[in-house]
Design a protein around this motif. Structure first.
Motif, PDB file in Angstrom:
ATOM      1  N   ASN A  69      -8.703   5.051 -13.812  1.00  0.00           N
ATOM      2  CA  ASN A  69      -8.662   4.601 -12.426  1.00  0.00           C
ATOM      3  C   ASN A  69      -9.671   3.470 -12.236  1.00  0.00           C
ATOM      4  O   ASN A  69     -10.871   3.689 -12.414  1.00  0.00           O
ATOM      5  N   GLU A 130      -5.346   6.527   2.231  1.00  0.00           N
ATOM      6  CA  GLU A 130      -5.797   6.132   0.888  1.00  0.00           C
ATOM      7  C   GLU A 130      -7.314   5.997   0.825  1.00  0.00           C
ATOM      8  O   GLU A 130      -7.933   6.315  -0.192  1.00  0.00           O
ATOM      9  N   PRO A 175      -5.811   2.337  -7.929  1.00  0.00           N
ATOM     10  CA  PRO A 175      -5.118   1.044  -7.953  1.00  0.00           C
ATOM     11  C   PRO A 175      -4.184   0.868  -9.157  1.00  0.00           C
ATOM     12  O   PRO A 175      -3.098   0.290  -9.012  1.00  0.00           O
ATOM     13  N   ILE A 179      -0.145   0.201  -8.791  1.00  0.00           N
ATOM     14  CA  ILE A 179       0.562  -0.929  -9.405  1.00  0.00           C
ATOM     15  C   ILE A 179       1.728  -0.431 -10.241  1.00  0.00           C
ATOM     16  O   ILE A 179       2.853  -0.952 -10.154  1.00  0.00           O
ATOM     17  N   LEU A 195       1.254  -3.078  -1.879  1.00  0.00           N
ATOM     18  CA  LEU A 195       0.125  -2.792  -2.764  1.00  0.00           C
ATOM     19  C   LEU A 195      -1.229  -3.264  -2.231  1.00  0.00           C
ATOM     20  O   LEU A 195      -2.216  -2.526  -2.323  1.00  0.00           O
ATOM     21  N   ILE A 199      -4.561  -0.903  -2.280  1.00  0.00           N
ATOM     22  CA  ILE A 199      -5.640  -1.159  -3.225  1.00  0.00           C
ATOM     23  C   ILE A 199      -6.956  -1.416  -2.508  1.00  0.00           C
ATOM     24  O   ILE A 199      -8.007  -0.878  -2.898  1.00  0.00           O
ATOM     25  N   GLU A 202      -8.257   1.891  -1.173  1.00  0.00           N
ATOM     26  CA  GLU A 202      -8.758   2.744  -2.256  1.00  0.00           C
ATOM     27  C   GLU A 202     -10.145   2.289  -2.729  1.00  0.00           C
ATOM     28  O   GLU A 202     -11.054   3.111  -2.919  1.00  0.00           O
TER      29      GLU A 202
END
Length: 233
Positions: A69, A130, A175, A179, A195, A199, A202
């Protein structure tokens, strides 16, 4: 404790992220195949994900630390436990492994190797979910390392299992996984255009989680013994 060379650590990160994504995507495809009940399909997606995290962290953690991650990698870089140049390669390995995991899941189910998702996942509630998922994941990891290191695989697996159900986004919290999931137009997918919001949320959640846990888990103050003063009469 064994020390593994950097090429083995990168391979472990790519392999672990790949198997994680193959589990997420593959169990989602299987769930869609077996049932039209969305709640049941989500349960069928949740349990394998939590289970595989326990396995992967247990068996690959001693090699690479089992980040799988980019958000986790950046946290440990921020804590100066991983050099920036190594962190960059960790992230590349994770993203590449995740993409390979999606492709592997598709091949197992005779689907196109890459099929960009059309599943909408966007909006403030999803982004905040998220943020919460990544925050909770980092808090779980850091507290687990501090107090019960051997339980970290179970703690992470259980947290993600729970977060699938209490977050509106079903807890990507990763992330590289996000993806990879943009390349599957199945139950686990997310549109590529969605996305950036995921992202950013996150990474922000992970950063805030690191800041809070650095303070919360700081060494307690050392105090002297309590003195009991007796008053003579």
């Amino acid at each position: 404790m064994d020390t593994f060379d950097f090429s083995r650590r990168l391979t472990a990160e790519a392999l672990g992220t790949g198997v994680l994504v193959a589990t997420v995507v593959g169990s989602g495809i299987m769930a869609e195949t077996l049932t039209k009940d969305i709640a049941l399909a989500l349960l069928c997606n949740t349990l394998p994900t939590g289970a595989i995290l326990v396995v992967l962290i247990t068996v690959l953690g001693p090699i690479s630390g089992a980040h799988f991650n980019p958000a986790v990698t950046l946290v440990f870089t921020g804590k100066r436990e991983l050099p920036p140049q190594e962190a960059v390669l960790y992230v590349i390995a994770q993203i590449a492994g995740g993409i390979a995991g999606t492709m592997a899941a598709h091949l197992m189910f005779a689907l196109p190797v890459v099929d960009f998702s059309m599943k909408t996942r966007t909006g403030g509630a999803q982004w905040f979910a998220e943020f919460v998922a990544a925050f909770g994941l980092i808090a779980t990891i850091l507290a687990g390392i501090r107090f019960q290191r051997t339980a970290v695989p179970w703690l992470v697996g259980l947290f993600i299992t729970a977060a699938y159900w209490f977050t509106a986004s079903t807890s990507f919290a990763n992330p590289a996984v996000a993806i990879a999931r943009s390349l599957t137009n199945t139950f686990a997918g997310i549109r590529p255009m969605d996305l950036p919001g995921f992202i950013v949320a996150e990474l922000c959640g992970a950063f805030v989680g690191m800041l809070l846990m650095n303070w919360l888990l700081g060494r307690p103050e050392v105090r002297g013994p309590v003195k009991i003063v007796e008053t003579s009469r």
